[in-house]
Design a protein around this motif. Structure first.
Motif, PDB file in Angstrom:
ATOM      1  N   HIS A  97       0.862  -1.181   0.000  1.00 31.36           N
ATOM      2  CA  HIS A  97       0.000   0.000   0.000  1.00 31.36           C
ATOM      3  C   HIS A  97       0.900   1.233   0.000  1.00 31.36           C
ATOM      4  N   THR A  98       0.297   2.393  -0.191  1.00 28.54           N
ATOM      5  CA  THR A  98       1.082   3.617  -0.322  1.00 28.54           C
ATOM      6  C   THR A  98       1.530   4.183   1.014  1.00 28.54           C
ATOM      7  N   GLY A  99       0.888   3.768   2.097  1.00 31.97           N
ATOM      8  CA  GLY A  99       1.198   4.348   3.404  1.00 31.97           C
ATOM      9  C   GLY A  99       0.528   5.680   3.621  1.00 31.97           C
ATOM     10  N   ARG A 100      -0.323   6.060   2.691  1.00 28.86           N
ATOM     11  CA  ARG A 100      -1.040   7.342   2.796  1.00 28.86           C
ATOM     12  C   ARG A 100      -2.537   7.091   2.620  1.00 28.86           C
ATOM     13  N   GLY A 101      -3.320   8.164   2.748  1.00 28.88           N
ATOM     14  CA  GLY A 101      -4.746   8.070   2.515  1.00 28.88           C
ATOM     15  C   GLY A 101      -5.554   8.232   3.786  1.00 28.88           C
ATOM     16  N   ASP A 102      -6.807   8.675   3.616  1.00 27.38           N
ATOM     17  CA  ASP A 102      -7.689   8.906   4.758  1.00 27.38           C
ATOM     18  C   ASP A 102      -8.051   7.604   5.472  1.00 27.38           C
ATOM     19  N   ASN A 103      -8.024   6.484   4.752  1.00 26.90           N
ATOM     20  CA  ASN A 103      -8.399   5.211   5.363  1.00 26.90           C
ATOM     21  C   ASN A 103      -7.174   4.348   5.675  1.00 26.90           C
ATOM     22  N   ARG A 104      -6.102   4.993   6.056  1.00 25.26           N
ATOM     23  CA  ARG A 104      -4.876   4.242   6.350  1.00 25.26           C
ATOM     24  C   ARG A 104      -5.093   3.235   7.469  1.00 25.26           C
ATOM     25  N   ARG A 105      -5.895   3.583   8.452  1.00 24.69           N
ATOM     26  CA  ARG A 105      -6.163   2.647   9.553  1.00 24.69           C
ATOM     27  C   ARG A 105      -6.843   1.391   9.042  1.00 24.69           C
ATOM     28  N   GLU A 106      -7.770   1.536   8.104  1.00 27.30           N
ATOM     29  CA  GLU A 106      -8.455   0.371   7.547  1.00 27.30           C
ATOM     30  C   GLU A 106      -7.494  -0.473   6.712  1.00 27.30           C
ATOM     31  N   VAL A 107      -6.630   0.206   5.953  1.00 26.17           N
ATOM     32  CA  VAL A 107      -5.629  -0.501   5.145  1.00 26.17           C
ATOM     33  C   VAL A 107      -4.707  -1.318   6.040  1.00 26.17           C
ATOM     34  N   GLU A 108      -4.250  -0.723   7.124  1.00 25.78           N
ATOM     35  CA  GLU A 108      -3.353  -1.427   8.035  1.00 25.78           C
ATOM     36  C   GLU A 108      -4.077  -2.537   8.787  1.00 25.78           C
ATOM     37  N   ALA A 109      -5.370  -2.328   9.073  1.00 25.70           N
ATOM     38  CA  ALA A 109      -6.149  -3.369   9.754  1.00 25.70           C
ATOM     39  C   ALA A 109      -6.252  -4.615   8.878  1.00 25.70           C
ATOM     40  N   PHE A 110      -6.504  -4.416   7.579  1.00 19.53           N
ATOM     41  CA  PHE A 110      -6.578  -5.572   6.680  1.00 19.53           C
ATOM     42  C   PHE A 110      -5.207  -6.245   6.584  1.00 19.53           C
ATOM     43  N   GLY A 111      -4.147  -5.454   6.539  1.00 15.94           N
ATOM     44  CA  GLY A 111      -2.804  -6.016   6.479  1.00 15.94           C
ATOM     45  C   GLY A 111      -2.476  -6.844   7.714  1.00 15.94           C
ATOM     46  N   ASP A 112      -2.826  -6.341   8.888  1.00 18.19           N
ATOM     47  CA  ASP A 112      -2.585  -7.096  10.124  1.00 18.19           C
ATOM     48  C   ASP A 112      -3.367  -8.404  10.112  1.00 18.19           C
ATOM     49  N   TRP A 113      -4.610  -8.321   9.632  1.00 15.91           N
ATOM     50  CA  TRP A 113      -5.442  -9.525   9.616  1.00 15.91           C
ATOM     51  C   TRP A 113      -4.869 -10.590   8.679  1.00 15.91           C
ATOM     52  N   ILE A 114      -4.478 -10.190   7.463  1.00 15.58           N
ATOM     53  CA  ILE A 114      -4.018 -11.194   6.504  1.00 15.58           C
ATOM     54  C   ILE A 114      -2.676 -11.793   6.945  1.00 15.58           C
ATOM     55  N   LYS A 115      -1.829 -10.994   7.593  1.00 16.02           N
ATOM     56  CA  LYS A 115      -0.571 -11.555   8.103  1.00 16.02           C
ATOM     57  C   LYS A 115      -0.837 -12.566   9.213  1.00 16.02           C
ATOM     58  N   ASN A 116      -1.835 -12.317  10.036  1.00 17.08           N
ATOM     59  CA  ASN A 116      -2.204 -13.289  11.063  1.00 17.08           C
ATOM     60  C   ASN A 116      -2.769 -14.558  10.441  1.00 17.08           C
ATOM     61  N   GLU A 117      -3.533 -14.395   9.352  1.00 15.10           N
ATOM     62  CA  GLU A 117      -4.069 -15.568   8.661  1.00 15.10           C
ATOM     63  C   GLU A 117      -2.951 -16.433   8.087  1.00 15.10           C
ATOM     64  N   VAL A 118      -1.950 -15.779   7.515  1.00 18.11           N
ATOM     65  CA  VAL A 118      -0.806 -16.513   6.962  1.00 18.11           C
ATOM     66  C   VAL A 118      -0.092 -17.282   8.076  1.00 18.11           C
ATOM     67  N   ALA A 119       0.126 -16.614   9.194  1.00 19.50           N
ATOM     68  CA  ALA A 119       0.826 -17.256  10.305  1.00 19.50           C
ATOM     69  C   ALA A 119       0.037 -18.454  10.849  1.00 19.50           C
ATOM     70  N   SER A 120      -1.277 -18.286  10.971  1.00 16.99           N
ATOM     71  CA  SER A 120      -2.097 -19.365  11.523  1.00 16.99           C
ATOM     72  C   SER A 120      -2.241 -20.533  10.556  1.00 16.99           C
ATOM     73  N   SER A 121      -2.065 -20.277   9.259  1.00 19.57           N
ATOM     74  CA  SER A 121      -2.192 -21.351   8.275  1.00 19.57           C
ATOM     75  C   SER A 121      -0.901 -22.133   8.103  1.00 19.57           C
ATOM     76  N   GLY A 122       0.188 -21.633   8.710  1.00 21.44           N
ATOM     77  CA  GLY A 122       1.454 -22.326   8.617  1.00 21.44           C
ATOM     78  C   GLY A 122       2.277 -21.916   7.419  1.00 21.44           C
ATOM     79  N   SER A 123       1.773 -20.977   6.582  1.00 20.21           N
ATOM     80  CA  SER A 123       2.518 -20.500   5.419  1.00 20.21           C
ATOM     81  C   SER A 123       3.309 -19.274   5.821  1.00 20.21           C
ATOM     82  N   LEU A 124       4.402 -19.470   6.530  1.00 22.12           N
ATOM     83  CA  LEU A 124       5.188 -18.351   7.042  1.00 22.12           C
ATOM     84  C   LEU A 124       5.963 -17.680   5.928  1.00 22.12           C
ATOM     85  N   ALA A 125       6.089 -16.358   6.022  1.00 22.18           N
ATOM     86  CA  ALA A 125       6.828 -15.602   5.008  1.00 22.18           C
ATOM     87  C   ALA A 125       8.297 -15.980   5.049  1.00 22.18           C
ATOM     88  N   GLU A 126       8.932 -15.937   3.878  1.00 20.64           N
ATOM     89  CA  GLU A 126      10.368 -16.200   3.799  1.00 20.64           C
ATOM     90  C   GLU A 126      11.081 -14.924   3.396  1.00 20.64           C
TER      91      GLU A 126
END
Length: 298
Positions: free
Chosen positions: A269-298
């Protein structure tokens, strides 16, 4: 039902509350004459007298006293409703651009958990095989598959893709030599490179290029290639992470290895915008989903 003009009702309510045309005029920002005119018009419309006009004051008649509390409460309700509308929080929303295969196979089955965790965020998925320009306003964020880097964007790695041979158990494949008698299912990648999971690359890693048949079936949509494999039409190189449900259901099996690595998925994402909190919330959620599924980032 026909109602008198709103301006006449508003003028009467203010005059009745202040017991004065002058004070009502001051509150409403008009002249006392205008208030008098509006009240007179209301009396004519209703065919009643609402005020006894005295030299230094106006006094409500019995009819006026009956009408005033109804209008007073009505205008108070109007004011409360307007305040609630004005002070209502703006709708929270985020648009995420995703390649169709990732959306269909990995993301969509998990979205109910996002909606349960963030019920106040309206999520819109923009699916496209091409990367969109986030600065252009099409989307607020994206899930990109590739080597990167992503200049001008905040990029968080999600996980690296892996590809293995997958087929229907009905084919009875057990060893790489069995590929001699099997149809290979191919997917036409938009921009092939050294990390593209082709059968030629897999054969080199597996050391069995001589077993790979020349003929096969090519698909422009990888989901069609996967469906063909499920139907027993051949063997496909696919990501276990994308077809986990089909593997768990026994529709697809991995008859042998090895696996080969592809590129990584990133949340950008750009790191800017009025909805930055929503953008970061989705990012936090999807990273947690990846971690819980066992597909850890390399």
């Amino acid at each position: 039902m026909s109602l008198p003009p709103l301006a006449t009702l508003r003028a009467f309510e203010a005059a009745a509350r202040h017991q004065s045309f002058k004070n009502a005029a001051s509150e409403l920002g008009v002249t006392p004459t205008a208030i008098s005119h509006q009240v007179r018009l209301l009396e004519e419309t209703l065919a009643v007298q609402l005020f006894d006009r005295k030299p230094r004051q106006v006094v409500l008649t019995d009819v006026g006293q009956a009408l005033y509390p109804v209008l007073r409460d009505g205008f108070a309700s109007f004011a409360k409703a307007i305040d609630q509308v004005r002070n209502r929080p703006a709708s929270r929303s985020v648009t995420v651009s995703v390649i169709p295969s990732f959306a269909a196979k990995w993301l969509l089955p998990r979205l109910p958990r996002f909606q349960a965790e963030y019920p106040d965020i309206n999520l819109r998925l923009h699916t496209s095989p091409e990367a969109v320009d986030l600065a252009g306003g099409v989307a607020d964020a994206a899930i990109r598959y590739g080597v990167g880097p992503y200049p001008g964007l905040v990029a968080s790695p999600l996980f690296r893709e892996h590809f293995v041979p997958l087929c229907s158990p009905s084919l009875g494949l057990e060893k790489t030599e069995d590929l001699r008698k099997t149809t290979l299912l191919h997917f036409d990648w938009l921009r092939p490179d050294d990390a593209t999971p082709t059968w030629q690359r897999w054969g080199q890693v597996a050391g069995c290029s001589e077993y790979l048949p020349d003929a096969g079936i090519s698909f422009s949509d990888d989901s069609h290639a996967i469906q063909a494999a499920i139907a027993g039409q051949g063997v496909v190189l696919a990501s276990p992470a994308m077809v986990r449900a089909e593997i768990d259901a026994g529709l697809l099996v991995m008859p042998f290895g090895p696996e080969i690595k592809g590129h990584s998925y990133h949340y950008v994402h750009t790191g800017r915008g009025d909805n930055r909190r929503e953008v970061e919330a989705f990012g936090d959620w999807i990273k947690n989903e990846v971690a819980s599924s066992g597909s850890l980032a390399e």
